[in-house]
Design a protein around this motif. Structure first.
Motif, mmCIF file in Angstrom:
data_model
loop_
_atom_site.group_PDB
_atom_site.id
_atom_site.type_symbol
_atom_site.label_atom_id
_atom_site.label_comp_id
_atom_site.label_asym_id
_atom_site.label_seq_id
_atom_site.Cartn_x
_atom_site.Cartn_y
_atom_site.Cartn_z
ATOM 1 N N ALA A 550 -5.286 28.066 20.246
ATOM 2 C CA ALA A 550 -3.935 28.706 19.768
ATOM 3 C C ALA A 550 -2.994 27.551 19.290
ATOM 4 N N SER A 551 -2.747 27.581 17.841
ATOM 5 C CA SER A 551 -1.167 27.432 17.014
ATOM 6 C C SER A 551 -0.156 27.016 18.365
ATOM 7 N N PRO A 552 0.843 26.263 18.603
ATOM 8 C CA PRO A 552 1.554 26.375 19.703
ATOM 9 C C PRO A 552 2.614 26.946 19.513
ATOM 10 N N LEU A 553 2.384 27.847 17.995
ATOM 11 C CA LEU A 553 3.666 28.858 17.695
ATOM 12 C C LEU A 553 3.501 29.770 18.926
ATOM 13 N N LEU A 554 2.045 29.970 19.040
ATOM 14 C CA LEU A 554 1.565 31.429 19.484
ATOM 15 C C LEU A 554 1.884 30.901 21.120
ATOM 16 N N HIS A 555 2.246 29.958 22.395
ATOM 17 C CA HIS A 555 2.034 29.845 22.827
ATOM 18 C C HIS A 555 3.024 31.020 23.857
ATOM 19 N N SER A 556 4.272 30.865 23.519
ATOM 20 C CA SER A 556 4.676 31.769 24.644
ATOM 21 C C SER A 556 4.697 33.101 24.537
ATOM 22 N N LEU A 557 3.845 33.420 23.753
ATOM 23 C CA LEU A 557 3.930 35.182 23.430
ATOM 24 C C LEU A 557 2.238 34.651 24.055
ATOM 25 N N ILE A 558 1.202 33.951 23.370
ATOM 26 C CA ILE A 558 0.107 34.118 25.364
ATOM 27 C C ILE A 558 0.434 34.047 26.655
ATOM 28 N N GLU A 559 1.590 33.225 26.638
ATOM 29 C CA GLU A 559 1.600 33.421 27.926
ATOM 30 C C GLU A 559 2.156 34.535 28.483
ATOM 31 N N SER A 560 3.224 35.395 28.005
ATOM 32 C CA SER A 560 3.586 36.678 28.334
ATOM 33 C C SER A 560 2.264 37.442 28.863
ATOM 34 N N THR A 561 1.692 37.258 27.369
ATOM 35 C CA THR A 561 0.733 38.845 27.148
ATOM 36 C C THR A 561 -0.003 37.933 29.164
ATOM 37 N N LEU A 562 -0.692 36.772 29.493
ATOM 38 C CA LEU A 562 -1.282 36.505 30.108
ATOM 39 C C LEU A 562 -0.645 37.472 31.542
ATOM 40 N N LYS A 563 0.766 37.612 31.441
ATOM 41 C CA LYS A 563 1.106 38.211 33.229
ATOM 42 C C LYS A 563 1.377 39.810 32.978
ATOM 43 N N GLU A 564 1.537 40.238 31.302
ATOM 44 C CA GLU A 564 1.495 41.405 31.312
ATOM 45 C C GLU A 564 0.354 42.516 31.633
ATOM 46 N N VAL A 565 -1.008 41.636 31.111
ATOM 47 C CA VAL A 565 -1.860 42.432 31.183
ATOM 48 C C VAL A 565 -2.758 42.059 32.679
ATOM 49 N N ASN A 566 -2.693 43.468 32.335
ATOM 50 C CA ASN A 566 -3.669 43.826 34.212
ATOM 51 C C ASN A 566 -4.777 43.167 34.614
ATOM 52 N N SER A 567 -5.495 41.432 34.933
ATOM 53 C CA SER A 567 -6.582 41.273 35.317
ATOM 54 C C SER A 567 -6.403 39.771 36.057
ATOM 55 N N PRO A 568 -7.651 40.491 36.946
ATOM 56 C CA PRO A 568 -7.642 39.457 38.394
ATOM 57 C C PRO A 568 -7.457 37.948 37.931
ATOM 58 N N ILE A 569 -8.171 37.757 36.704
ATOM 59 C CA ILE A 569 -8.714 36.933 35.747
ATOM 60 C C ILE A 569 -7.275 36.100 35.318
ATOM 61 N N PHE A 570 -6.070 36.277 34.670
ATOM 62 C CA PHE A 570 -5.494 36.091 34.521
ATOM 63 C C PHE A 570 -4.314 36.014 35.488
ATOM 64 N N SER A 571 -4.540 36.568 36.499
ATOM 65 C CA SER A 571 -3.583 36.436 37.313
ATOM 66 C C SER A 571 -3.123 35.838 37.951
ATOM 67 N N GLN A 572 -4.633 34.816 37.944
ATOM 68 C CA GLN A 572 -5.057 33.721 38.784
ATOM 69 C C GLN A 572 -4.918 32.046 36.985
ATOM 70 N N VAL A 573 -4.651 32.498 37.031
ATOM 71 C CA VAL A 573 -4.468 31.457 35.009
ATOM 72 C C VAL A 573 -3.201 31.216 35.320
ATOM 73 N N THR A 574 -2.348 32.031 35.652
ATOM 74 C CA THR A 574 -1.424 32.280 35.329
ATOM 75 C C THR A 574 -0.355 31.518 37.057
#
Length: 826
Positions: A550-574
């Motif tokens: 992704a564009s660096p402009l969206l990095h913070s949004l991606i990070e918050s999305t990974l934390k808010e969407v419930n997924s075991p894979i995302f939990s591992q990533v974060t």
């Protein structure tokens, strides 16, 4: 006191005649029928008014007598009003003479409390019961008039036509958002989306959009496009299509492509679109994955690559990059195969792809391929000048086992030889150029505040074969997101501030042709309006890993999305550093690449993938539901649901918040880091090659531009923190500042590469000047100057340096906002 009415009491009220003409419309007839009780009531009202006037005259007379005729004091005025052309006047005269009212001592007898007489008023009413009747009648008539007026008003509402379904009743106006704050809380929005999406719903969607044959421009492709369009219409979205006539290269219809090695002829079924055509003969050389460092290692072994036929493995980089790298070494042809180390697809599976070092129709670079377009007689410089052809694993093994020459470099961990001048091969490519009609399909959910700003969510619809992971899953996620968000707007009260455009692209397999042609056709409309692109191609290609570019402009949004969407894979990533765990560069063959590189639209592309490998069935006829089930452990619906939530979460956040969720300070760190690296390399080149760069050349200008950008980004961040979020106009101004900067210069993904608008899309489809690895990369050019690479050009470097400096300064000016806020330090 005298009151004269405009109506003559003795005159009969004319009778009202209402008739319905047979040839009048039903609506008109109903209107006349509804007028009958109204006219009757009006007639009755006139009669009551006349009667009331008479009663009031009598009442006034009685009251006048009660108080001995004249008031105690007076003034004088005339009240004139126009009623149906007649004048009605009320004239009042009030006297101040007190003599007639007061007895000798100035006190009236009726005010004497010692008197045995009844009060005067009581006496008068007691003696004249007729007057009491008039008063009672007047009161009753007033009540009746009020009742009739209320009845007529209520009756008029009942007789009014029912408003259309799309128009709200007057007495219940729609909630209108007057401030910048959204009407729905963000937690409610994300919970609504989660409730709308479910794994079970994806099964039926997969079945509907799965197809064994839907190559771009084919009947199968058109049928799928019509299905997507139908779905968008069912959801109540505004829909349209975008037709293009593009030139693509297909394998020969009557002939075939072939190669001859050691007297044996082979005819591969796979092909690479946009290859040069003809016949080339040369000695084979094995070049690993065909990356630049692979060719550097070959040069280090004093292997002459001029005129050679290069044999390379698929993977690591795109087919187009492999061919472009070989062309720079003056090779005559490239053969690409799938090595068993990376692919378990069997010995006879053909590979398909394209080798255009760019995107879109390469025969209309910079122009949209509309039917009415006057195509210029030019072609993209990204088209290769050498032959390119895929071969099967079995064909490649027969060549590799017979190669002589030196051993492969240790870094390759390969037991094959590199080949020598005796290993001669002849390659023949007979691909044909054809024109195809393709259709992109769109649907839009319009925003309620800034409807002219929109995020685009897109998915490729075509494929070489079944393309289940390539296009079916992505198209299904696209359709399910459209259904879910449309339902949220229609039935749950969600009101996105900005619009969401859903796009189904065609000709993605030929290099994002459909998407790129759309951008070229509407670039002026997309500028400052389309503020983000979300790519859904290949989102499910495994189950153990997650990758995002992704564009660096969206990095913070991606990070918050990974934390808010419930997924075991995302939990591992974060758990650790999400960037090191999941972030990857945006590749040339990714459909989001042209949005970022060509249009400057901040973009994101993501995928669930195997742990340490790519999905091996992309670009083959084995990309089926069965094979994807094996890779994902039959978890495709569940992974598709999570992918839809991830993409939907990002899209909804971008259209929900008062300010665009883009991190403008992220580029500050990237640019400062890169400028420091460039400064160090320039100093090294000056020290090692003082004759290459003039002494007057200094990096100070670039450092100053970087400083301007840092100050501008911090100033914008301060303005955001101090802004009134309830002020729509203020929010729009800040958002425009962000978008003006975004579109001032196209900016490339993770590395933050920027290209200058002065560079022609014909000559350099993706000109990466500041950061990255493109042919105009300043960083790479400095390395070439340092190592005395014959391709290094000091004059070209100075031009690049100037472009970089003003590119960074231009970004800073865009961030600063108004012209009086700009720095003038450079």
């Amino acid at each position: 006191m005298k009151l004269s009415s405009g109506y003559d009491e003795g005159k009969e009220v004319p009778e009202q005649n209402i008739s319905i003409t047979p040839n009048r419309s039903p609506a008109a007839q109903r209107s006349d029928v509804h007028q009958e009780p109204v006219m009757a009531a009006a007639t009755l009202l006139i009669f009551i008014i006349v009667s009331l006037e008479a009663a009031m005259d009598q009442a006034r007379s009685t009251i006048s007598k009660i108080f001995n005729g004249e008031p105690h004091s007076y003034t004088r005025f005339n009240l004139t009003q126009n009623m149906e052309g007649d004048n009605s006047q009320v004239e009042m005269k009030l006297s101040s003479d007190m003599d007639e009212e007061v007895g000798g001592n100035g006190v009236g007898e009726h005010l004497n409390h010692n008197s045995n007489r009844k009060p005067y008023v009581a006496q008068r009413f007691g003696r004249t019961p007729k007057n009491l009747c008039f008063m009672a009648a007047a009161t009753l008539l007033i009540f009746i008039i009020g009742y009739l007026i209320g009845y007529l008003v209520h009756r008029k509402k009942d007789l009014a036509p029912t408003p259309a379904a799309s128009v709200l009743p007057f007495e219940e106006p729609a909630l209108h958002e007057t401030g910048a704050a959204p009407l729905m809380d963000w937690d409610d929005v994300k919970n609504l989306l989660a409730a709308k999406l479910s794994a079970t719903k994806f099964e039926s969607v997969f079945s509907e959009f799965a197809s064994n044959s839907h190559r771009a421009g084919s009947p199968g492709d058109e049928a799928l496009g019509n299905k997507v369009l139908k779905k968008f219409k069912e959801y109540g979205m505004n829909t349209w299509t975008d037709e293009h006539f593009v030139k693509v290269q297909d394998p020969p219809v009557s002939g075939y492509n072939k190669f001859v090695f050691n007297g044996t002829e082979q005819r591969p079924n796979g092909f690479l679109s946009y290859s040069a055509t003809g016949t080339r003969t040369g000695a084979v050389v094995f070049a690993h994955y065909g990356q630049e460092n692979d060719f550097t290692l070959l040069r280090g072994k004093n292997i002459n690559l001029s005129g050679r036929v290069v044999l390379v493995k698929a993977g690591k980089i795109s087919f187009a990059e492999k061919v472009a790298n070989a062309a720079k070494m003056n090779a005559s042809a490239v053969l690409i195969y799938a090595d068993p180390v990376d692919y378990s697809i069997g010995d006879d599976t053909p590979l398909f792809g394209h080798v255009h070092m760019g995107s879109g129709d390469p025969y209309t670079p910079g122009f949209p391929s509309f039917n009415h377009t006057q195509f210029p007689p030019v072609q993209s410089s990204g088209l290769p000048t050498i032959l390119a052809q895929t071969i099967t694993t079995g064909m490649a093994n027969k060549i590799l086992r017979k190669l002589g020459g030196q051993n492969a470099p240790r870094e390759w961990e390969s037991y094959y030889n590199l080949g020598d001048e005796k290993d001669v091969i002849t390659v023949e490519v007979n691909n044909v150029l054809t024109e195809k009609r393709i259709n992109n399909v769109f649907g839009v959910i319009k925003g309620f505040v800034d409807a002219d700003r929109y995020v685009v969510i897109g998915a490729q619809r075509d494929a070489w074969g079944p393309g289940f992971a390539t296009s079916t899953v992505g198209t299904s996620v696209l359709v399910e997101l459209a259904r879910s968000i449309s339902d949220m707007v229609k039935n749950d009260g969600f009101k996105p501030r900005r619009s969401i455009v859903f796009a189904s692209w065609s000709a993605g397999e030929y290099g994002s042709v459909g998407a790129t042609e759309w951008m070229e056709g509407y670039l002026s409309s997309l500028s400052m309006k389309a503020f983000s692109y979300i790519n859904l191609d290949g989102v499910v290609a495994g189950r153990t890993g997650f990758k995002v570019a992704a564009s660096p402009l969206l990095h913070s949004l991606i990070e918050s999305t990974l934390k808010e969407v419930n997924s075991p894979i995302f939990s591992q990533v974060t758990k650790g550093n999400w960037e090191s765990n999941a972030l990857e560069p945006l590749k040339l063959d990714n459909a989001a690449y042209p949005f970022l590189a060509f249009s400057g639209i901040p973009s994101v592309s993501f995928r669930f993938a195997p742990s340490n490998a790519d999905y091996q069935y992309f670009g083959t006829l084995l990309d089926t539901r069965k094979n994807l089930d094996q890779v994902t452990g039959q978890q495709i619906p569940q992974l598709a649901e999570t992918a839809a939530k991830f993409a939907g979460h990002i899209a909804l956040r971008l259209v929900h918040d008062h300010l665009l969720r883009m991190d403008v300070t992220k580029y500050d760190k990237i640019i400062r880091t890169r400028v420091a690296q460039i400064n160090g390399k320039v100093w090294n080149v000056k020290r090692l090659r003082p004759d290459f760069l003039p002494k007057a050349l200094t990096v100070q200008w670039l450092i100053s531009a970087s400083g301007s950008y840092s100050r501008a980004s911090r100033r914008l961040q301060t303005d955001i923190e101090n802004s009134d979020l309830e002020d729509i106009e203020m929010c729009r101004i800040i958002n425009d500042r962000i978008m003006t900067w975004v579109f001032s210069v196209p900016v490339i993904a993770v590395a933050g590469t920027s290209c200058h608008p002065a560079v022609s899309p014909k000559d350099s489809p993706f000109a990466h000047i500041l950061l990255g690895s493109g042919p105009l990369s300043l960083f790479n050019h400095l390395e070439a100057l340092r190592t005395s690479n014959p391709e290094a050009d000091a004059n070209l470097f100075r031009n690049q340096f100037a472009l970089v400096t003003w590119t960074v300064q231009g970004c800073a000016n865009s961030l600063a906002g108004d012209i009086w806020s700009l720095d003038n330090e450079i």
